[in-house]
Design a protein around this motif. Structure first.
Motif, PDB file in Angstrom:
ATOM      1  N   SER A  49      38.429  35.856  46.999  1.00 49.02           N
ATOM      2  CA  SER A  49      39.020  37.140  47.409  1.00 49.02           C
ATOM      3  C   SER A  49      38.743  37.411  48.889  1.00 49.02           C
ATOM      4  O   SER A  49      39.604  37.914  49.615  1.00 49.02           O
ATOM      5  CB  SER A  49      38.428  38.275  46.569  1.00 49.02           C
ATOM      6  N   MET A 217      40.825  39.968  42.634  1.00 49.71           N
ATOM      7  CA  MET A 217      39.612  40.709  42.964  1.00 49.71           C
ATOM      8  C   MET A 217      38.849  41.217  41.748  1.00 49.71           C
ATOM      9  O   MET A 217      37.606  41.079  41.695  1.00 49.71           O
ATOM     10  CB  MET A 217      39.952  41.885  43.903  1.00 49.71           C
ATOM     11  N   THR A 233      39.720  47.840  43.689  1.00 47.14           N
ATOM     12  CA  THR A 233      40.965  47.064  43.634  1.00 47.14           C
ATOM     13  C   THR A 233      42.138  47.884  44.156  1.00 47.14           C
ATOM     14  O   THR A 233      43.131  47.326  44.628  1.00 47.14           O
ATOM     15  CB  THR A 233      41.251  46.640  42.172  1.00 47.14           C
TER      16      THR A 233
END
Length: 295
Positions: A49, A217, A233
């Motif tokens: 991520s 994520m 998120t």
């Protein structure tokens, strides 16, 4: 043009409201899948991520830089228009005879130059001509699809006629014509910016990476705090979207929005300056704005 250092937050939220809604729904869906069903066991390293986020940051930095360059170039061009308009009038006042006929021609140039500024700004914004421009074209029986270009042509035609009439020195004639040529060059630069579309591929790639980041994520965050996981998120992609929207606003400086190049304000400044230079009656001032911006 902004007349308050703090742009309205509501204005900016309205620009990204659909992105906020879409990202919010997607963040809840991704966070929910991370805690329920067969996807619950999937773990994706947070480093992945971070890699996607870094890639996004580099793309957005490039996008923002290029957009600001377009916005700043537009402002520099209009700064040159202000300077060249004053220079044109100063040259005419200096080189033309101090007679009634000479003063009338100088006045004709001044009024035409003022209308040229307003006509160019309205053309770039793609809006209807103002009453001031309409009245001038009706009074002089002028018609053209490109009104600004026609007015510059009238500048050149009247200069040629005045040159023969007053037997102007060739060097003086060249200097005035050079100023008109610079105005034409500035007009062409504005039209280039207006008609050159910023590559759509940048936005497509940035949005794709944002949704990739949102998808992976949640699977790298701590599952013990699902609310915080969904919130992160949601917030991280919103930050990226906000930066991209800022770049989009700047990349088109002639779109009649609060962050637009202040062409109308600059045209009004030129009008006041030129009328003062030819000792014309003062121009009526525009009423004070109650909003946080003026075009």
């Amino acid at each position: 043009m902004l007349i308050d250092k703090k742009i309205s937050v509501l204005y900016f939220i309205r620009l990204i409201k659909w992105d906020i809604l879409t990202i919010g729904i997607y963040a809840v869906a991704a966070g929910t899948l991370d805690h329920y069903g067969i996807l619950k066991q999937i773990k994706i390293p947070l480093a992945l991520s971070a890699f996607v986020g870094t890639t996004l940051s580099l793309l957005l930095a490039f996008r923002t830089s290029q957009s600001y360059e377009r916005w700043w170039e537009a402002r520099v061009i209009w700064g040159a228009i202000v300077n060249d308009s004053r220079t044109l009038m100063r040259q005419l006042l200096l080189y033309f005879p101090k007679s009634a006929d000479g003063a009338e021609i100088v006045r004709s140039f001044a009024l035409r130059q003022v209308i040229w500024c307003f006509a160019l700004s309205e053309s770039l914004r793609g809006i209807a001509s103002s009453k001031k421009v309409q009245d001038y074209f009706s009074e002089h029986n002028l018609k053209s699809e490109n009104r600004a270009n026609l007015l510059l042509s009238r500048h050149s035609a009247e200069l040629a006629s005045a040159s023969e009439r007053f037997d102007l020195d060739a060097n003086k004639l060249v200097q005035i014509d050079s100023t008109i040529a610079r105005l034409c060059d500035s007009m062409g630069k504005c039209e280039r910016i207006k008609n050159t579309v910023f590559p759509r591929s940048y936005s497509v790639l940035i949005h794709f990476l944002i949704y990739v980041l949102m998808s992976i994520m949640p699977f790298g965050l701590d599952d013990e705090t699902p609310i915080l996981e969904i919130l992160l998120t949601f917030l991280v992609p919103i930050l990226f979207i906000t930066i991209e929207k800022t770049a989009i606003i700047m990349q088109d400086p002639f779109e009649n929005v609060p962050t637009d190049t202040p062409m109308t304000t600059l045209s009004m400044t030129i009008e006041r300056n030129l009328m003062e230079m030819i000792e014309h009656a003062p121009i009526e001032q525009q009423k004070a704005e109650t909003t946080y911006y003026i075009m």
